[in-house]
Motif scaffolding. Structure first.
Motif, short mmCIF file in Angstrom:
data_model
loop_
_atom_site.label_atom_id
_atom_site.label_comp_id
_atom_site.label_asym_id
_atom_site.label_seq_id
_atom_site.Cartn_x
_atom_site.Cartn_y
_atom_site.Cartn_z
N THR A 188 -3.43 67.40 -23.03
CA THR A 188 -2.62 67.38 -21.82
C THR A 188 -1.33 68.18 -21.99
O THR A 188 -0.69 68.54 -21.03
N ASP A 189 -0.95 68.45 -23.23
CA ASP A 189 0.28 69.21 -23.46
C ASP A 189 0.05 70.18 -24.62
O ASP A 189 -0.21 69.77 -25.74
N SER A 214 2.24 72.27 -25.85
CA SER A 214 3.46 72.71 -26.52
C SER A 214 3.32 72.84 -28.04
O SER A 214 3.78 73.83 -28.61
N GLN A 265 -8.62 73.44 -16.88
CA GLN A 265 -7.25 73.00 -17.14
C GLN A 265 -6.76 73.45 -18.50
O GLN A 265 -5.56 73.59 -18.70
N LEU A 269 -3.02 74.83 -18.56
CA LEU A 269 -2.01 74.10 -19.32
C LEU A 269 -1.49 74.91 -20.50
O LEU A 269 -0.32 74.82 -20.85
#
Lengths: 410, 315
Positions: free
Chosen positions: A213-214, A216, A237, A241
């Protein structure tokens, strides 16, 4: 007398029903309609419904109306087989699927077994997007036909383009951890190594499919590696993302992608501000310059309110019609035979051919970049004001790779 | 390398604090009712979807206040008319109720908003890079997320440990009958705590929605990790949940950053053994197994210290 008319009024539709059910030609659409792949799956569904409406308006295929039966597989191979069986039980003889090569492999295997066990009730599998090369090599099946270019064909074209770009020095690979992502990384390593041995692979990442979901932490790693270019097969996604995290962190590199144009992709690219630094490899795109394709794009957008992300779906349905007409039947066995070596003028211009050896459709391939549009490019993506711009076109003869398929023919 | 460490630490702390925001509510509810609320992540999801919808109508800031209130109210209704009635049939019934509720909420949400990800944007006010370290931008919105989490943690601690309300709540957790005899409405305390727990999850949803993905399966993908956090931290312990959230946030982020594998530590296997299951395991990097690291921690802590880091009872 009144009772008789009533009885007829009640019974007549019942009698009529089976006949009209046989008249419709059902196509089972098995793709994710929930979960991380849903945005991509819903886009595909709308595309196929549009194509079915279009064919129906012109009398369908040999007089049969087309009906698309949506089946949600949640990007899960096991769930796909359940849905496929459901479809077959409901009288479907054609299934189409695209998202997830792991699903593609499971379906291909399932259809092959089904056909050997149920002679006379054959099912064809039309693959419009699962691009793992093994589907047309060691795992090839007579009952599987692929309209998208396999990932090694795409990588061949992409690396040929990268070969001529001297500024590429350090490349980072990030892919989804399943059959397709793994084939992208191995192909990239092999082909870049052969064509540009001076390029350094500074990272080779696999991450879980549609679960992150992330991104980073991954972006921090790319940044630390000092890469100037990233090659990724990410879709859905996972692409949006990834770019979103890159935009947040201000990562400035060139992106070489398979699916930057997928739902949410262009919006994320616009956020990064990387004008014409995100490249995509496809079998066609909105601003290709081909008049017929651009008119088609316009009509499609007006009705569906999406950009035409699957020109190959157009090719698939049109070729289905052509093959059925050539065979003068909608019997899957006859259609399959008619599809082999069928030549076809593709939507974006140029001739393609369904190769008999492995049922891989060979077609022109385009590399395009996303950025500010010029005057002759009317189509933007996701209302960002940015759109695709032609970078390189690779014609059919150059966009071929050999196959190791040894097909068992019925 | 230093750059990677600093950025990973920041990312890890941020993810950890978000986990804490979610697990704090779950922990409070667990210690109160002795039931793992399987629907907790669903309240988080409701927070994100309500936040999205209210942002569209009223803007982000009203949404940040209203969405948690709404979800808190739903939580109270669930406690009053659902859990309280099933309570007499034992914990299993309560557990099954929350389990079913999680599925029901997911279905309802996907019916209303569809199954695709929503275009839930960061508010324009916070859409800029806050600072740049080693040429990496750090978005202001993430700092905002961090700040909200810290404020909530401190506020929660103060309320529970330093106020009269906290005193009654804590007493009701351990001695409900005594508190009842003292004239407090224990039922209402439970209802309020459940409501606050749900609202906490919703706050996490509203602020995480724009940064992560807002879609109908977000609860299912986050649910399992929450249980890891509260079990690892010690069931029912708020500081434990805090520490566990940070540890898991950092471990997961750093695991992604590490490319080490058994092969890189001890050298590759003899090539003559060829590709086998063994060489696959040997070559797998830590980054590749990052998603399962928290669950490995869970198993480890259950073996070594079954009550969790700061848990007080064996359960």
């Amino acid at each position: 007398m009144r009772k008789l008319t009533l009885a007829i009024a009640v019974i007549a539709p019942m009698l009529g029903h089976p006949a009209s059910a046989e008249d419709t030609l059902k196509i089972g659409y098995i793709d994710p309609l929930s979960g991380g792949g849903a945005s991509v799956g819903e886009g595909g569904l709308k595309t196929f419904q549009y194509l079915a409406d279009e064919l129906n308006a012109k009398g369908g295929i040999l007089g049969h109306k087309i009906e698309i039966v949506p089946l949600d597989n949640k990007t899960n191979p096991q769930e796909s087989l359940v849905q496929a069986q459901k479809a077959i039980d409901a009288g479907v003889h054609y299934i189409t699927q695209g998202n997830g090569s792991s699903v593609g492999a499971a379906l291909s295997d399932f259809v092959t077994k089904n056909n050997s066990r149920n002679p006379g009730k054959e099912v064809l599998y039309f693959n419009y997007a699962a691009v793992d090369p093994s589907l047309t090599n060691e795992k090839c099946s007579y009952w599987h036909f692929r309209w998208d270019a396999s990932s090694d064909i795409k990588m061949e074209a992409l690396t040929s383009y990268m070969k001529g770009t001297a500024s590429i020095k350090k490349v980072y690979l990030i892919n989804q951890d399943y059959s397709f992502g793994q084939s992208v990384r191995t192909d990239a390593r092999k082909m870049l190594g052969a064509k540009r041995p001076d390029i350094q692979i500074v990272g080779d990442e696999l991450h879980p499919l549609l679960k992150v979901t992330d991104f980073s932490p991954y972006i921090a790693k790319i940044k630390a590696s000092g890469a100037d270019s990233v090659v990724t097969g990410n879709w859905g996604q996972d692409f949006a993302l990834l770019l979103k995290a890159a935009a947040d962190a201000g990562l400035k590199v060139n992106w070489y992608t398979y699916y930057a144009g997928g739902a949410g992709g262009p919006t994320a690219v616009k956020q990064t501000g990387l004008d014409h630094q995100v490249f995509q490899i496809t079998e066609g795109f909105a601003n290709s310059g081909n008049k017929a394709a651009m008119d088609y794009e316009k009509a499609f957008r007006a009705k569906v309110n999406l950009s035409l992300w699957y020109p190959r779906a157009v090719n698939e349905m049109r070729m289905f019609k052509a093959a059925a007409e050539k065979a003068n039947s909608i019997d899957p066995v006859k259609v399959a035979a008619a599809l082999e070596d069928l030549k076809f003028e593709v939507l974006d211009g140029g001739e393609g051919i369904m190769r008999k050896d492995d049922h891989q459709f060979l077609q022109p391939i385009y590399i395009s970049s996303l950025g500010k549009l010029t005057e002759s490019e009317p189509f933007d993506e996701e209302s960002t004001g940015w759109g695709w711009h032609l970078v390189s076109r690779i014609d059919t003869p150059q966009a071929m790779v050999s196959t190791t398929c040894k097909m068992a023919r019925p | 390398m230093l750059e990677l460490i600093v950025i990973s630490t920041l990312n890890g702390v941020l993810f950890g604090m978000l986990l804490f925001l979610l697990s704090s509510g779950l922990t409070v509810i667990f210690s109160m009712m002795g039931v793992l609320n399987f629907a907790h992540a669903s309240f988080y999801m409701l927070g994100a979807f309500f936040g999205f919808q209210l942002t569209k109508w009223l803007g982000f800031w009203p949404a940040l206040v209203l969405a948690p209130l709404l979800v808190g109210a739903i939580g109270m209704v669930v406690e009053r008319y659902g859990l309280r009635n099933t309570h007499k049939h034992g914990h299993v019934a309560e557990l099954l109720l929350t389990f079913g509720l999680a599925f029901a909420i997911e279905e309802i949400v996907s019916m209303i908003w569809g199954k695709s990800p929503l275009d839930y944007r960061v508010p324009a006010l916070l859409d800029f890079p806050a600072f740049t370290i080693f040429s990496t931008n750090y978005p202001a919105y993430k700092i905002f997320m961090l700040a909200v989490s810290v404020i909530i943690f401190v506020a929660l601690l103060i309320v529970l440990k330093r106020t009269r309300v906290g005193l009654i709540v804590q007493a009701a957790l351990t001695h409900p009958h005594m508190v009842g005899h003292l004239g407090h409405n224990v039922g209402r305390v439970f209802m309020a705590v459940f409501g606050v727990g749900s609202a906490l999850a919703a706050i996490a949803g509203v602020i995480a929605g724009p940064a992560l993905v807002t879609q109908s399966d977000m609860a299912a993908s986050l649910g399992p990790i929450l249980f890891v956090v509260i079990v690892f931290g010690g069931l029912g312990s708020l500081p434990g949940a805090f520490i566990a959230s940070l540890v898991i946030g950092l471990v997961q982020t750093f695991a992604v950053a590490l490319d080490g594998s058994l092969a890189s530590a001890f050298g590759p296997l003899d090539p003559s053994t060829g590709p086998s299951v063994l060489s696959d395991i040997w070559n797998v990097t830590i980054a590749q197994v990052a998603p399962i690291v928290p669950y490995m921690l869970l198993v480890l802590i259950l073996i070594v210290r079954p009550m969790g880091l700061m848990g007080t009872r064996e359960s």
